[in-house]
Design a protein around this motif. Structure first.
Motif, PDB file in Angstrom:
ATOM      1  N   HIS A 131      32.318  65.901  59.926  1.00 16.46           N
ATOM      2  CA  HIS A 131      32.938  66.440  58.706  1.00 16.46           C
ATOM      3  C   HIS A 131      31.999  67.361  57.914  1.00 16.46           C
ATOM      4  O   HIS A 131      32.451  68.226  57.183  1.00 16.46           O
ATOM      5  CB  HIS A 131      33.438  65.299  57.823  1.00 16.46           C
ATOM      6  N   SER A 132      30.685  67.197  58.050  1.00 15.80           N
ATOM      7  CA  SER A 132      29.767  68.040  57.284  1.00 15.80           C
ATOM      8  C   SER A 132      29.263  69.248  58.091  1.00 15.80           C
ATOM      9  O   SER A 132      28.486  70.042  57.579  1.00 15.80           O
ATOM     10  CB  SER A 132      28.572  67.217  56.797  1.00 15.80           C
ATOM     11  N   TYR A 133      29.731  69.405  59.332  1.00 19.93           N
ATOM     12  CA  TYR A 133      29.303  70.535  60.155  1.00 19.93           C
ATOM     13  C   TYR A 133      29.779  71.829  59.524  1.00 19.93           C
ATOM     14  O   TYR A 133      30.941  72.000  59.188  1.00 19.93           O
ATOM     15  CB  TYR A 133      29.869  70.407  61.560  1.00 19.93           C
ATOM     16  N   GLY A 134      28.859  72.744  59.347  1.00 18.09           N
ATOM     17  CA  GLY A 134      29.197  74.042  58.751  1.00 18.09           C
ATOM     18  C   GLY A 134      29.198  74.037  57.244  1.00 18.09           C
ATOM     19  O   GLY A 134      29.484  75.064  56.630  1.00 18.09           O
ATOM     20  N   ALA A 135      28.895  72.908  56.608  1.00 17.75           N
ATOM     21  CA  ALA A 135      28.871  72.860  55.139  1.00 17.75           C
ATOM     22  C   ALA A 135      27.711  73.680  54.589  1.00 17.75           C
ATOM     23  O   ALA A 135      27.826  74.293  53.539  1.00 17.75           O
ATOM     24  CB  ALA A 135      28.777  71.415  54.653  1.00 17.75           C
ATOM     25  N   GLU A 136      26.604  73.702  55.303  1.00 22.79           N
ATOM     26  CA  GLU A 136      25.482  74.549  54.939  1.00 22.79           C
ATOM     27  C   GLU A 136      25.543  75.775  55.835  1.00 22.79           C
ATOM     28  O   GLU A 136      25.834  75.675  57.015  1.00 22.79           O
ATOM     29  CB  GLU A 136      24.153  73.830  55.148  1.00 22.79           C
ATOM     30  N   SER A 137      25.291  76.942  55.252  1.00 19.92           N
ATOM     31  CA  SER A 137      25.398  78.153  56.057  1.00 19.92           C
ATOM     32  C   SER A 137      24.217  79.078  55.837  1.00 19.92           C
ATOM     33  O   SER A 137      23.501  78.982  54.841  1.00 19.92           O
ATOM     34  CB  SER A 137      26.695  78.882  55.745  1.00 19.92           C
ATOM     35  N   ASN A 138      24.062  79.969  56.761  1.00 21.75           N
ATOM     36  CA  ASN A 138      23.045  81.005  56.695  1.00 21.75           C
ATOM     37  C   ASN A 138      23.741  82.281  56.213  1.00 21.75           C
ATOM     38  O   ASN A 138      24.571  82.830  56.932  1.00 21.75           O
ATOM     39  CB  ASN A 138      22.440  81.210  58.073  1.00 21.75           C
ATOM     40  N   PRO A 139      23.448  82.786  55.028  1.00 15.47           N
ATOM     41  CA  PRO A 139      24.179  83.960  54.508  1.00 15.47           C
ATOM     42  C   PRO A 139      23.667  85.302  55.031  1.00 15.47           C
ATOM     43  O   PRO A 139      24.245  86.330  54.709  1.00 15.47           O
ATOM     44  CB  PRO A 139      23.942  83.850  53.016  1.00 15.47           C
ATOM     45  N   LYS A 140      22.600  85.321  55.833  1.00 18.95           N
ATOM     46  CA  LYS A 140      21.989  86.588  56.223  1.00 18.95           C
ATOM     47  C   LYS A 140      22.682  87.190  57.452  1.00 18.95           C
ATOM     48  O   LYS A 140      23.099  86.501  58.356  1.00 18.95           O
ATOM     49  CB  LYS A 140      20.512  86.384  56.533  1.00 18.95           C
ATOM     50  N   VAL A 141      22.767  88.509  57.450  1.00 18.90           N
ATOM     51  CA  VAL A 141      23.278  89.264  58.590  1.00 18.90           C
ATOM     52  C   VAL A 141      22.112  90.048  59.162  1.00 18.90           C
ATOM     53  O   VAL A 141      21.375  90.701  58.434  1.00 18.90           O
ATOM     54  CB  VAL A 141      24.402  90.222  58.138  1.00 18.90           C
ATOM     55  N   ASN A 187      17.185  67.631  62.931  1.00 21.73           N
ATOM     56  CA  ASN A 187      16.869  66.217  62.747  1.00 21.73           C
ATOM     57  C   ASN A 187      18.139  65.383  62.593  1.00 21.73           C
ATOM     58  O   ASN A 187      18.221  64.268  63.080  1.00 21.73           O
ATOM     59  CB  ASN A 187      15.964  66.022  61.532  1.00 21.73           C
ATOM     60  N   ARG A 188      19.132  65.921  61.921  1.00 19.26           N
ATOM     61  CA  ARG A 188      20.387  65.191  61.711  1.00 19.26           C
ATOM     62  C   ARG A 188      21.162  65.033  63.009  1.00 19.26           C
ATOM     63  O   ARG A 188      21.727  63.989  63.289  1.00 19.26           O
ATOM     64  CB  ARG A 188      21.255  65.900  60.673  1.00 19.26           C
ATOM     65  N   ASN A 237      30.576  66.494  69.480  1.00 17.27           N
ATOM     66  CA  ASN A 237      30.365  65.576  68.357  1.00 17.27           C
ATOM     67  C   ASN A 237      29.887  66.328  67.108  1.00 17.27           C
ATOM     68  O   ASN A 237      30.301  66.008  65.997  1.00 17.27           O
ATOM     69  CB  ASN A 237      29.353  64.497  68.725  1.00 17.27           C
ATOM     70  N   ILE A 238      29.032  67.306  67.312  1.00 16.54           N
ATOM     71  CA  ILE A 238      28.538  68.093  66.172  1.00 16.54           C
ATOM     72  C   ILE A 238      29.686  68.839  65.518  1.00 16.54           C
ATOM     73  O   ILE A 238      29.854  68.825  64.299  1.00 16.54           O
ATOM     74  CB  ILE A 238      27.437  69.075  66.623  1.00 16.54           C
TER      75      ILE A 238
END
Length: 92
Positions: free
Chosen positions: A81-91, A67-68, A76-77
């Motif tokens: 500056h906030s790209y990658g600030a939230e992450s998925n910790p699962k492998v 949505n963002r 552009n993504i």
């Protein structure tokens, strides 16, 4: 001769058969096995000695809010500056 054919045919019966039932998989075992109350047991379905395997781990760490970034290009993504600030910790 007929009894030999039956014996040969019985040798090719798979030790485990599977039947799907809605979200479940039902397995029928050739041999009997006993489960006690609340017991978990591993049952060997097949044995394949000498078969090589390769283990691969996949990590896709970036969690993108669609949505963002709706309508944004990949450049552009990545430059946001906030790209990658939230992450998925699962492998996987």
């Amino acid at each position: 001769m007929a009894s030999q054919m039956v014996a040969v045919g019985a040798a090719f019966i798979p030790p485990v058969t599977e039947k799907t039932f809605d979200e479940y998989h039902l397995y029928t075992l050739e041999r009997t096995t006993t489960l006690r109350d609340r017991e978990t047991k591993q049952v060997e379905f097949i044995r394949a000695p000498g078969v090589g395997t390769k283990q691969i781990y996949i990590y896709d760490g970036v969690k993108i809010d669609v949505n963002r970034y709706n309508g944004w290009g990949w450049d552009n993504i990545r430059n946001d500056h906030s790209y990658g600030a939230e992450s998925n910790p699962k492998v996987w």
